[in-house]
Enzyme design. Structure first.
Site, PDB file in Angstrom:
ATOM      1  N   HIS A   1      10.639  -2.655   5.934  1.00 22.49           N
ATOM      2  CA  HIS A   1      11.944  -2.366   5.335  1.00 22.49           C
ATOM      3  C   HIS A   1      13.033  -2.732   6.326  1.00 22.49           C
ATOM      4  O   HIS A   1      12.755  -3.071   7.480  1.00 22.49           O
ATOM      5  CB  HIS A   1      12.027  -0.916   4.880  1.00 22.49           C
ATOM      6  CG  HIS A   1      11.970   0.127   5.969  1.00 22.49           C
ATOM      7  ND1 HIS A   1      10.950   0.204   6.885  1.00 22.49           N
ATOM      8  CD2 HIS A   1      12.818   1.145   6.274  1.00 22.49           C
ATOM      9  CE1 HIS A   1      11.153   1.232   7.696  1.00 22.49           C
ATOM     10  NE2 HIS A   1      12.292   1.818   7.360  1.00 22.49           N
TER      11      HIS A   1
ATOM     12  N   HIS B   1      15.540  -0.960   7.686  1.00 23.50           N
ATOM     13  CA  HIS B   1      16.151  -0.046   8.653  1.00 23.50           C
ATOM     14  C   HIS B   1      16.047  -0.679  10.043  1.00 23.50           C
ATOM     15  O   HIS B   1      15.060  -1.332  10.375  1.00 23.50           O
ATOM     16  CB  HIS B   1      15.452   1.319   8.630  1.00 23.50           C
ATOM     17  CG  HIS B   1      15.932   2.204   7.509  1.00 23.50           C
ATOM     18  ND1 HIS B   1      15.199   3.245   7.001  1.00 23.50           N
ATOM     19  CD2 HIS B   1      17.099   2.179   6.794  1.00 23.50           C
ATOM     20  CE1 HIS B   1      15.885   3.839   6.020  1.00 23.50           C
ATOM     21  NE2 HIS B   1      17.036   3.201   5.881  1.00 23.50           N
TER      22      HIS B   1
ATOM     23  N   ASP C   1      15.435   0.179  13.059  1.00 25.65           N
ATOM     24  CA  ASP C   1      14.348   0.385  14.021  1.00 25.65           C
ATOM     25  C   ASP C   1      13.086  -0.379  13.631  1.00 25.65           C
ATOM     26  O   ASP C   1      12.081  -0.322  14.349  1.00 25.65           O
ATOM     27  CB  ASP C   1      14.059   1.884  14.237  1.00 25.65           C
ATOM     28  CG  ASP C   1      13.733   2.629  12.949  1.00 25.65           C
ATOM     29  OD1 ASP C   1      14.169   2.177  11.877  1.00 25.65           O
ATOM     30  OD2 ASP C   1      13.046   3.664  13.028  1.00 25.65           O
ATOM     31  N   HIS C   2      13.141  -1.114  12.534  1.00 25.78           N
ATOM     32  CA  HIS C   2      11.996  -1.953  12.137  1.00 25.78           C
ATOM     33  C   HIS C   2      12.339  -3.444  12.123  1.00 25.78           C
ATOM     34  O   HIS C   2      11.452  -4.271  11.953  1.00 25.78           O
ATOM     35  CB  HIS C   2      11.491  -1.537  10.754  1.00 25.78           C
ATOM     36  CG  HIS C   2      10.930  -0.147  10.755  1.00 25.78           C
ATOM     37  ND1 HIS C   2       9.584   0.136  10.712  1.00 25.78           N
ATOM     38  CD2 HIS C   2      11.551   1.055  10.857  1.00 25.78           C
ATOM     39  CE1 HIS C   2       9.394   1.440  10.768  1.00 25.78           C
ATOM     40  NE2 HIS C   2      10.581   2.023  10.857  1.00 25.78           N
TER      41      HIS C   2
ATOM     42  N   HIS D   1      10.385   5.723   0.515  1.00 24.82           N
ATOM     43  CA  HIS D   1      11.322   5.945   1.612  1.00 24.82           C
ATOM     44  C   HIS D   1      12.745   5.921   1.040  1.00 24.82           C
ATOM     45  O   HIS D   1      12.929   5.952  -0.172  1.00 24.82           O
ATOM     46  CB  HIS D   1      11.083   4.857   2.667  1.00 24.82           C
ATOM     47  CG  HIS D   1      11.719   5.095   3.990  1.00 24.82           C
ATOM     48  ND1 HIS D   1      11.783   6.331   4.604  1.00 24.82           N
ATOM     49  CD2 HIS D   1      12.325   4.232   4.857  1.00 24.82           C
ATOM     50  CE1 HIS D   1      12.407   6.207   5.771  1.00 24.82           C
ATOM     51  NE2 HIS D   1      12.746   4.943   5.944  1.00 24.82           N
TER      52      HIS D   1
ATOM     53  N   ASP E   1       7.833   3.240   6.763  1.00 18.54           N
ATOM     54  CA  ASP E   1       8.109   4.658   6.756  1.00 18.54           C
ATOM     55  C   ASP E   1       7.907   5.171   5.343  1.00 18.54           C
ATOM     56  O   ASP E   1       8.269   4.499   4.397  1.00 18.54           O
ATOM     57  CB  ASP E   1       9.556   4.919   7.134  1.00 18.54           C
ATOM     58  CG  ASP E   1       9.905   4.445   8.548  1.00 18.54           C
ATOM     59  OD1 ASP E   1       9.016   3.994   9.280  1.00 18.54           O
ATOM     60  OD2 ASP E   1      11.088   4.499   8.908  1.00 18.54           O
TER      61      ASP E   1
ATOM     62  N   HIS F   1       5.596   6.673  14.970  1.00 16.86           N
ATOM     63  CA  HIS F   1       6.965   6.840  14.475  1.00 16.86           C
ATOM     64  C   HIS F   1       7.445   8.273  14.693  1.00 16.86           C
ATOM     65  O   HIS F   1       8.097   8.877  13.839  1.00 16.86           O
ATOM     66  CB  HIS F   1       7.053   6.456  12.986  1.00 16.86           C
ATOM     67  CG  HIS F   1       8.438   6.067  12.548  1.00 16.86           C
ATOM     68  ND1 HIS F   1       9.323   6.959  11.998  1.00 16.86           N
ATOM     69  CD2 HIS F   1       9.105   4.898  12.607  1.00 16.86           C
ATOM     70  CE1 HIS F   1      10.465   6.355  11.706  1.00 16.86           C
ATOM     71  NE2 HIS F   1      10.350   5.086  12.078  1.00 16.86           N
TER      72      HIS F   1
HETATM   73 ZN    ZN Z   1      13.105   3.797   7.852  1.00 16.85          ZN
END
Ligand code: ZN
Length: 307
Positions: free
Chosen positions: A65, A67, A69-70, A142, A212, A270
């Site tokens: 996805h 976000h 942090d990915h 998510h 996530d 995570h």
């Molecule tokens: Zn996320």
């Protein structure tokens, strides 16, 4: 289990803000001759060097996805590959918007790629397949569009008994069709039944990457029978309200999915940075899952750790 064709490294599995020794999500996975990257958090290209994959040519990047942090490591990594003169084609799989993200950054920074990049939008079912690996996607639960991935090593259905095949009069050139289950025929025309010179092939490596996501028991069907399940566990049960609010899972919930999936090993990751004792995650998941549990950390080689 023979996992000699597999090399799997967790490059990072911390949630949210990067810090020294706390890198956001990214994992490298080599299956035979195919090298893939799962997510690409900030600092991924540094971690790739640090684990000894400097100069390695990734074939495929799977993004769960968008976000940060990915995915915040992706523009830098793709740009560096151009600086290094990469020419090998790259496939990028991820949610809608991934292609826009990369192209907007390229347009704003005047970036171009020295190699062909092919984008594929994730959808239920098979998203990539070659001679080494088959990869399926499944939607996660998510806050934005998010995909889990199941990676299976492709192996031949039959394994050739070399001595028996040669003794029967077959040659090396016949082995490929024998591996596929076909009968052999000698140069003089004698039929050699497949079962007389082969045994069932070994089972290929299977893993699922689920991050996530909010706890979703349906994910157990997607991850059924995997050797390794990487499942996010951002929170402990005492913060379940936060897990529900933010679309994440607790360690106990990760354990429930692993147990229902019959996973051989559960890798947790995570983790929220609010927790100082990561062993608590393992203990909590162990209340509901009896298999081996690994606490994910940057640099972990799950196959070596599980032995
Ligand atoms: Zn996320």
């Amino acid at each position: 289990m023979d996992f000699s064709r597999i090399d799997w490294r967790i490059l990072g599995c911390s949630a949210a803000i990067p810090a020294p020794d706390q890198y956001p999500s990214a994992q490298s996975l080599r299956v035979g001759g195919t090298l893939l990257l799962l997510d690409c958090g900030e600092g991924t290209q540094i971690r790739i060097r640090e684990v000894g994959l400097r100069g390695a040519t990734f074939d495929l990047i799977l993004i769960t996805h968008l976000h940060g942090d990915h995915v915040f490591g992706l523009p830098g990594l793709l740009s560096s590959w151009t600086l290094q003169g990469r020419t090998k084609p790259l496939t990028l799989v991820g949610p809608q918007g991934l292609s826009d993200l990369v192209q907007v950054i390229n347009a704003a920074t005047g970036g171009t790629f020295s190699y062909p990049v092919q984008f594929a939008t994730a959808e239920r079912g098979c998203v990539f397949e070659n001679e080494d690996v088959r990869i399926e996607a499944h939607p996660l639960n998510h806050r934005i569009e998010t995909w889990g991935y199941r990676v299976e090593e492709r192996v031949a259905p039959r394994s050739v008994n070399y001595e028996a095949a040669v003794a029967a009069g077959l040659e090396h050139a016949d082995f490929r069709s024998l591996q596929l289950g076909l009968d052999g025929r000698t140069r003089s025309g004698v039929l050699v039944p497949n079962a007389s010179v082969t045994v069932p092939g070994r089972r290929g490596f299977r893993m699922a990457y689920l991050t996530d996501t909010r706890y979703d028991q349906a994910l157990a069907a997607f991850a059924q029978g995997v050797d390794f399940l990487y499942h996010e566990s951002t929170f402990l049960e005492r913060h379940q309200e936060l897990a529900i609010k933010t679309g994440h899972s607790t360690a106990r919930e990760a354990g429930l999915v692993a147990a229902a999936a019959g996973a051989g090993c559960l890798v947790l990751g995570h983790f929220s940075q609010r927790y100082a004792r990561l062993v608590d995650f393992r203990d909590e998941a162990a209340e509901v899952y009896t298999g081996q549990i690994l606490v994910g950390q940057s640099g972990l080689n799950p196959l070596a750790a599980a032995e």
